[in-house]
Write a protein that holds these residues in place. Structure first.
Motif, PDB file in Angstrom:
ATOM      1  N   THR A 149       0.857  -1.181   0.000  1.00 15.15           N
ATOM      2  CA  THR A 149       0.000   0.000   0.000  1.00 15.15           C
ATOM      3  C   THR A 149       0.892   1.230   0.000  1.00 15.15           C
ATOM      4  O   THR A 149       1.833   1.332   0.786  1.00 15.15           O
ATOM      5  CB  THR A 149      -0.931   0.006   1.224  1.00 15.15           C
ATOM      6  OG1 THR A 149      -1.710  -1.182   1.185  1.00 15.15           O
ATOM      7  CG2 THR A 149      -1.862   1.211   1.196  1.00 15.15           C
ATOM      8  N   ILE A 150       0.607   2.130  -0.921  1.00 12.06           N
ATOM      9  CA  ILE A 150       1.491   3.263  -1.174  1.00 12.06           C
ATOM     10  C   ILE A 150       0.715   4.572  -1.063  1.00 12.06           C
ATOM     11  O   ILE A 150      -0.441   4.653  -1.476  1.00 12.06           O
ATOM     12  CB  ILE A 150       2.131   3.104  -2.581  1.00 12.06           C
ATOM     13  CG1 ILE A 150       3.034   1.867  -2.580  1.00 12.06           C
ATOM     14  CG2 ILE A 150       2.905   4.352  -2.990  1.00 12.06           C
ATOM     15  CD1 ILE A 150       3.470   1.393  -3.928  1.00 12.06           C
ATOM     16  N   LYS A 151       1.368   5.566  -0.461  1.00  4.32           N
ATOM     17  CA  LYS A 151       0.771   6.896  -0.331  1.00  4.32           C
ATOM     18  C   LYS A 151       1.638   7.918  -1.044  1.00  4.32           C
ATOM     19  O   LYS A 151       2.838   7.733  -1.190  1.00  4.32           O
ATOM     20  CB  LYS A 151       0.733   7.320   1.140  1.00  4.32           C
ATOM     21  CG  LYS A 151      -0.425   6.802   1.953  1.00  4.32           C
ATOM     22  CD  LYS A 151      -0.338   7.468   3.333  1.00  4.32           C
ATOM     23  CE  LYS A 151      -1.227   6.734   4.336  1.00  4.32           C
ATOM     24  NZ  LYS A 151      -1.010   7.245   5.699  1.00  4.32           N
ATOM     25  N   THR A 152       1.046   9.013  -1.421  1.00  4.66           N
ATOM     26  CA  THR A 152       1.789  10.155  -1.949  1.00  4.66           C
ATOM     27  C   THR A 152       1.504  11.325  -1.010  1.00  4.66           C
ATOM     28  O   THR A 152       0.566  12.083  -1.237  1.00  4.66           O
ATOM     29  CB  THR A 152       1.327  10.476  -3.389  1.00  4.66           C
ATOM     30  OG1 THR A 152       1.297   9.259  -4.139  1.00  4.66           O
ATOM     31  CG2 THR A 152       2.245  11.482  -4.064  1.00  4.66           C
ATOM     32  N   PRO A 153       2.300  11.449   0.067  1.00  4.15           N
ATOM     33  CA  PRO A 153       1.923  12.384   1.145  1.00  4.15           C
ATOM     34  C   PRO A 153       1.913  13.862   0.746  1.00  4.15           C
ATOM     35  O   PRO A 153       1.005  14.585   1.146  1.00  4.15           O
ATOM     36  CB  PRO A 153       2.971  12.133   2.229  1.00  4.15           C
ATOM     37  CG  PRO A 153       3.698  10.905   1.847  1.00  4.15           C
ATOM     38  CD  PRO A 153       3.515  10.704   0.385  1.00  4.15           C
ATOM     39  N   GLN A 154       2.917  14.299  -0.018  1.00  6.80           N
ATOM     40  CA  GLN A 154       3.088  15.746  -0.226  1.00  6.80           C
ATOM     41  C   GLN A 154       2.650  16.242  -1.595  1.00  6.80           C
ATOM     42  O   GLN A 154       2.220  17.373  -1.726  1.00  6.80           O
ATOM     43  CB  GLN A 154       4.579  16.116  -0.069  1.00  6.80           C
ATOM     44  CG  GLN A 154       5.242  15.584   1.172  1.00  6.80           C
ATOM     45  CD  GLN A 154       4.836  16.339   2.416  1.00  6.80           C
ATOM     46  OE1 GLN A 154       4.278  17.437   2.318  1.00  6.80           O
ATOM     47  NE2 GLN A 154       5.071  15.770   3.582  1.00  6.80           N
ATOM     48  N   HIS A 155       2.854  15.439  -2.612  1.00  4.78           N
ATOM     49  CA  HIS A 155       2.728  15.943  -3.976  1.00  4.78           C
ATOM     50  C   HIS A 155       1.313  15.780  -4.516  1.00  4.78           C
ATOM     51  O   HIS A 155       0.626  14.841  -4.171  1.00  4.78           O
ATOM     52  CB  HIS A 155       3.722  15.239  -4.893  1.00  4.78           C
ATOM     53  CG  HIS A 155       5.167  15.427  -4.486  1.00  4.78           C
ATOM     54  ND1 HIS A 155       5.667  14.927  -3.299  1.00  4.78           N
ATOM     55  CD2 HIS A 155       6.193  16.053  -5.089  1.00  4.78           C
ATOM     56  CE1 HIS A 155       6.955  15.252  -3.200  1.00  4.78           C
ATOM     57  NE2 HIS A 155       7.296  15.937  -4.277  1.00  4.78           N
ATOM     58  N   ARG A 156       0.910  16.681  -5.382  1.00  5.58           N
ATOM     59  CA  ARG A 156      -0.405  16.636  -5.994  1.00  5.58           C
ATOM     60  C   ARG A 156      -0.313  16.869  -7.484  1.00  5.58           C
ATOM     61  O   ARG A 156       0.515  17.669  -7.903  1.00  5.58           O
ATOM     62  CB  ARG A 156      -1.326  17.708  -5.358  1.00  5.58           C
ATOM     63  CG  ARG A 156      -1.650  17.468  -3.879  1.00  5.58           C
ATOM     64  CD  ARG A 156      -2.469  16.195  -3.692  1.00  5.58           C
ATOM     65  NE  ARG A 156      -2.714  15.903  -2.283  1.00  5.58           N
ATOM     66  CZ  ARG A 156      -1.885  15.195  -1.490  1.00  5.58           C
ATOM     67  NH1 ARG A 156      -0.760  14.709  -1.977  1.00  5.58           N
ATOM     68  NH2 ARG A 156      -2.193  14.972  -0.244  1.00  5.58           N
ATOM     69  N   PRO A 157      -1.174  16.249  -8.295  1.00  5.91           N
ATOM     70  CA  PRO A 157      -2.173  15.266  -7.878  1.00  5.91           C
ATOM     71  C   PRO A 157      -1.537  13.950  -7.431  1.00  5.91           C
ATOM     72  O   PRO A 157      -0.396  13.666  -7.781  1.00  5.91           O
ATOM     73  CB  PRO A 157      -3.002  15.055  -9.152  1.00  5.91           C
ATOM     74  CG  PRO A 157      -2.093  15.427 -10.275  1.00  5.91           C
ATOM     75  CD  PRO A 157      -1.212  16.520  -9.747  1.00  5.91           C
ATOM     76  N   GLN A 158      -2.297  13.190  -6.655  1.00  2.00           N
ATOM     77  CA  GLN A 158      -1.882  11.833  -6.324  1.00  2.00           C
ATOM     78  C   GLN A 158      -2.283  10.981  -7.524  1.00  2.00           C
ATOM     79  O   GLN A 158      -3.447  10.952  -7.902  1.00  2.00           O
ATOM     80  CB  GLN A 158      -2.603  11.355  -5.077  1.00  2.00           C
ATOM     81  CG  GLN A 158      -2.419  12.301  -3.887  1.00  2.00           C
ATOM     82  CD  GLN A 158      -3.350  11.951  -2.744  1.00  2.00           C
ATOM     83  OE1 GLN A 158      -3.124  10.997  -2.009  1.00  2.00           O
ATOM     84  NE2 GLN A 158      -4.416  12.726  -2.576  1.00  2.00           N
ATOM     85  N   MET A 159      -1.319  10.317  -8.120  1.00  2.00           N
ATOM     86  CA  MET A 159      -1.615   9.620  -9.374  1.00  2.00           C
ATOM     87  C   MET A 159      -1.454   8.109  -9.257  1.00  2.00           C
ATOM     88  O   MET A 159      -0.543   7.625  -8.612  1.00  2.00           O
ATOM     89  CB  MET A 159      -0.693  10.145 -10.490  1.00  2.00           C
ATOM     90  CG  MET A 159      -1.002  11.579 -10.901  1.00  2.00           C
ATOM     91  SD  MET A 159       0.142  12.243 -12.146  1.00  2.00           S
ATOM     92  CE  MET A 159      -0.095  11.118 -13.517  1.00  2.00           C
ATOM     93  N   ALA A 160      -2.351   7.395  -9.922  1.00  3.06           N
ATOM     94  CA  ALA A 160      -2.264   5.932  -9.929  1.00  3.06           C
ATOM     95  C   ALA A 160      -2.813   5.407 -11.248  1.00  3.06           C
ATOM     96  O   ALA A 160      -3.717   6.003 -11.831  1.00  3.06           O
ATOM     97  CB  ALA A 160      -3.067   5.345  -8.767  1.00  3.06           C
ATOM     98  N   THR A 161      -2.237   4.304 -11.727  1.00  8.06           N
ATOM     99  CA  THR A 161      -2.903   3.563 -12.794  1.00  8.06           C
ATOM    100  C   THR A 161      -3.568   2.350 -12.160  1.00  8.06           C
ATOM    101  O   THR A 161      -3.097   1.810 -11.164  1.00  8.06           O
ATOM    102  CB  THR A 161      -1.936   3.122 -13.917  1.00  8.06           C
ATOM    103  OG1 THR A 161      -0.885   2.321 -13.361  1.00  8.06           O
ATOM    104  CG2 THR A 161      -1.329   4.336 -14.615  1.00  8.06           C
ATOM    105  N   VAL A 162      -4.689   1.954 -12.753  1.00  6.47           N
ATOM    106  CA  VAL A 162      -5.532   0.924 -12.167  1.00  6.47           C
ATOM    107  C   VAL A 162      -5.615  -0.259 -13.124  1.00  6.47           C
ATOM    108  O   VAL A 162      -5.844  -0.083 -14.324  1.00  6.47           O
ATOM    109  CB  VAL A 162      -6.953   1.473 -11.925  1.00  6.47           C
ATOM    110  CG1 VAL A 162      -7.823   0.417 -11.268  1.00  6.47           C
ATOM    111  CG2 VAL A 162      -6.893   2.738 -11.083  1.00  6.47           C
ATOM    112  N   ARG A 163      -5.410  -1.443 -12.596  1.00  5.70           N
ATOM    113  CA  ARG A 163      -5.398  -2.636 -13.437  1.00  5.70           C
ATOM    114  C   ARG A 163      -6.771  -2.863 -14.090  1.00  5.70           C
ATOM    115  O   ARG A 163      -7.789  -2.909 -13.397  1.00  5.70           O
ATOM    116  CB  ARG A 163      -5.012  -3.862 -12.606  1.00  5.70           C
ATOM    117  CG  ARG A 163      -4.957  -5.127 -13.434  1.00  5.70           C
ATOM    118  CD  ARG A 163      -4.468  -6.293 -12.630  1.00  5.70           C
ATOM    119  NE  ARG A 163      -3.056  -6.144 -12.293  1.00  5.70           N
ATOM    120  CZ  ARG A 163      -2.339  -7.117 -11.736  1.00  5.70           C
ATOM    121  NH1 ARG A 163      -2.895  -8.276 -11.462  1.00  5.70           N
ATOM    122  NH2 ARG A 163      -1.073  -6.931 -11.455  1.00  5.70           N
ATOM    123  N   PRO A 164      -6.798  -2.990 -15.418  1.00  3.18           N
ATOM    124  CA  PRO A 164      -8.072  -3.251 -16.091  1.00  3.18           C
ATOM    125  C   PRO A 164      -8.738  -4.514 -15.540  1.00  3.18           C
ATOM    126  O   PRO A 164      -8.051  -5.462 -15.157  1.00  3.18           O
ATOM    127  CB  PRO A 164      -7.671  -3.443 -17.557  1.00  3.18           C
ATOM    128  CG  PRO A 164      -6.401  -2.684 -17.709  1.00  3.18           C
ATOM    129  CD  PRO A 164      -5.696  -2.821 -16.383  1.00  3.18           C
TER     130      PRO A 164
END
Ligand SMILES: Cc1cc2nc3c(=O)[nH]c(=O)nc-3n(C[C@H](O)[C@H](O)[C@H](O)COP(=O)(O)OP(=O)(O)OC[C@H]3O[C@@H](n4cnc5c(N)ncnc54)[C@H](O)[C@@H]3O)c2cc1C
Ligand SMILES: Nc1ncnc2c1ncn2[C@@H]1O[C@H](COP(=O)(O)O)[C@@H](O)[C@H]1O
Lengths: 329, 280
Positions: A149-164
């Motif tokens: 489980t991963i967080k992006t505490p400071q930077h924006r936007p928080q970006m993720a790709t999602v498995r189809p």
């Protein structure tokens, strides 16, 4: 204020929105509801089908933000990234989700650097901390042996790709209202040092990414000509046909059909392995399938460890019988 | 033609442990190999050099022992190699990794082409290649399955996407990431191995690359691993033994019914299988 909102990057082909976009809306809607913020679907294309944009609203978007220009007809990293960056700078979204597709897995890492933020690849679970608005991005790591489980505490936007296929498409709610904004792409974004010259479709039967059912042949099929048996089962099931690396290396199927660590990651509703041992590298590409069926002569084959339904038997006896059951009236 | 190839050293097996505190991998005591997809990148780079002339430079960021991966690349035919290694790089995510590699590549300019693997088998993100392109503001073609033409100014490549192959043309300098189809890797040669042993491989740290403390390693990484857990394996296989043809036929029928009951069949087949269950 959480108003900057949650964005998903939708995908299209020939102006029609692709189903993976509806899955992203499922993800985005859940996060937006929990966070109490607005969900925006961003789509780029040459000329987008207006009914499809409306459908995006009916499937959960509060707003569709579409950019159109001839150069945006097909995915090209530079103009797509430049348009997306233009929108990100204008509105500073909190969260941006894309599909872990060939498009998303190219565009999103390029944009993450330009936007100076982090990106988590190929997530299978997403959640949000209501208080902080921090996105909890969960993905399989090291061949699916562990989850991180991963967080992006400071930077924006928080970006993720999602498995189809890791979530069902958002259901349609006819009459749901929202805002549709279609604009011309910013002209300064419309340059590309990559040009598209042509396209050659892959064998239809190997269209693994979009398939909801997949038949996968392993070395237990023994000969190239026996792959036809797997193909017949795939036809009877309206399934795509994939293979293990051993099968592809022997030239019995083309590389686009390869499932696993050095091939494709698939998440169909149904996976049926025929003579597949279930090596760790193969499992890495298919163990998130919704239902797994294995047919193998070896009761100790690893694949049975991840299967829901296993037949310990000879595929040359079981498969013809199965096809008969499926085809017979 | 100067071709740069970022390669990554990855653990040989999948028996890797994680440091629960930092969420990073523990690499000690595990055999290390070149990321298999990077071998395709290397092979393609070597073939393009054989065609167009010039040089191939392999570079990697990793612990000191990652120099083995570079020596192997040289043994295969790479002309030079550079190692980025320093404690300060530890814990880098794809943002920090691609920044460090991009900084090293800037130092190696002028260059024509960068070739990355599509993804590494350990991190499995596929983000570093596109990330390097973004840092250097280079054009990019990902998922390259083959290169049909290379001139000093442009490259033509076939890109593998969900529905087939795109034919693309890209101005150079530029970056491509490759999939397995791109080229079958060669083995190191004896002469190559001898050269690799003697070759002086420079080691660069953050200061050589002009990277500040907030641009490298765990500190410089926008993402944080906050939790590691074993996936819950909730699957309990329903196992049916089918030692002979008659049992196989029964097993097939049971499977058809099971698929129907789970609504896993296409509409037409479902009604047929359902009927059979009804009669069976
Ligand atoms: C870096 C790396 C990357 C890799 N990437 C991939 C990848 O992307 N995808 C992938 O698939 N592999 C990958 N591999 C290879 C992987 O390790 C295995 O070699 C491969 O998956 C095995 O394929 P298989 O199951 O078809 O063959 P085998 O392991 O040989 O299994 C064949 C199975 O068929 C069964 N069988 C035999 N006859 C019959 C019969 N008549 N009826 C029923 N069952 C029968 C046998 O019991 C056996 O279990 C990778 C390996 C490495 C090192
Ligand atoms: N530490 C590294 N050193 C050199 N190249 C790397 C490194 N990490 C990733 N790469 C390159 O980026 C590609 C994608 O890696 P990843 O984004 O980690 O999946 C790899 O195939 C390599 O070509």
């Amino acid at each position: 204020m959480a108003e900057a909102g949650i964005w998903i990057f939708g995908e299209q082909a020939r102006g029609r929105i692709l189903p993976v976009t509806w899955e992203l809306l499922t993800r985005g809607r859940a996060l937006a509801d929990k966070r109490g913020s607005r969900l925006t679907a961003v789509v780029f294309g040459a000329q987008l089908d207006r009914a499809d944009l409306q459908e995006a609203i009916e499937r959960g978007a509060d707003r569709v933000l579409a950019c159109e220009a001839p150069l945006l007809e097909h995915f090209l990293p530079e103009p797509y990234a430049a348009c997306l960056m233009h929108l990100i700078r204008e509105e500073s979204p909190e969260i941006l989700l894309g599909a872990a597709s060939s498009t998303g897995r190219t565009l999103m890492p390029y944009v993450a650097i330009k936007a100076d933020t982090g990106l988590t690849a190929d997530c299978t679970e997403l959640d949000i901390e209501t208080q902080t608005g921090l996105l909890l991005q969960t993905r399989p790591a090291i061949g699916g042996n562990i989850m991180a489980t991963i967080k992006t505490p400071q930077h924006r936007p928080q970006m993720a790709t999602v498995r189809p296929h890791s979530t069902p498409p958002a259901p349609r709610q006819p009459g749901r209202v929202g805002e549709i904004v279609v604009r011309r792409a910013p002209p300064e974004a419309l340059t590309s040092r990559v040009r598209r010259r042509g396209f050659r479709p892959a064998a239809d039967e190997n269209a693994l990414a979009e398939a909801s059912r997949i038949v996968c042949v392993g070395r237990g099929i023994k000969k190239g000509e026996h792959v036809a048996l797997g193909r017949r089962l795939a036809r009877a099931l309206d399934a795509a046909l994939g293979g293990t690396r051993d099968v592809v290396d022997r030239g019995w199927l083309e590389y686009p059909a390869q499932i696993g660590l050095s091939g494709k990651t698939v998440t169909p509703r149904l996976y049926i392995g025929l003579g597949v041992s279930g090596s760790i590298q193969h499992l890495a590409g298919m163990q998130t399938a919704e239902a797994i069926v294995a047919i193998n002569t070896d009761p100790d084959a690893m694949i049975f460890k991840v299967a829901d339904f296993g037949i310990v038997g000879d595929l040359f006896e079981v498969v013809p019988a199965l096809i008969k059951h499926l085809e017979e009236r | 033609m100067k071709i740069l190839i970022p390669i990554k050293q990855v653990p040989e097996t999948n028996a890797v442990r994680m440091d629960e505190a930092t969420g990073t991998m523990i690499r000690e005591g595990v055999d290390a190999i070149i990321n298999p997809l990077d071998l395709y990148a290397l092979e393609l780079g070597l073939r393009l050099r054989e065609r167009a002339g010039g040089e191939v430079v392999a570079l990697t960021m990793g612990p000191p022992r990652a120099i083995e991966a570079l020596r192997e690349a040289v043994a295969m035919g790479a002309d030079h190699a550079v190692l980025l290694s320093d404690k300060a790089f530890a814990g880098s995510d794809t943002w920090a990794t691609s920044l460090a590699l991009a900084a090293a590549i800037r130092k190696l300019a002028p260059y024509d082409l960068i070739i990355c693997g599509e993804r590494a088998t350990d991190g499995d993100t596929g983000q570093v290649g596109p990330g390097i392109a973004a840092w250097l503001d280079l054009p990019l073609i990902s998922y390259v399955a083959g290169v049909s033409e290379l001139t000093p100014r442009m490259i033509q490549a076939r890109r593998l996407v969900e529905e087939g192959y795109e034919d693309l043309e890209m101005d150079l300098p530029g970056l491509i990431t490759v999939v397995k189809e791109a080229a079958a890797p060669r083995l190191p040669t004896l002469r190559g191995k001898q050269r690799a042993r003697r070759l002086n491989i420079p080691v660069w740290g953050p200061d050589d690359l002009g990277l500040t403390a907030t641009q490298r390693g765990l500190v410089g990484s926008p993402t944080r691993v906050v939790k590691i857990f074993r996936p819950k394996i909730s699957r309990q296989a329903h196992l049916v033994k089918a030692p002979d043809a008659a049992a196989a036929a029964r097993a097939a029928q049971e499977l058809a019914a099971w698929l129907a009951s789970r609504h896993l069949l296409p509409a037409a087949a479902a009604s047929r299988a359902g009927q059979e269950v009804g009669h069976g």
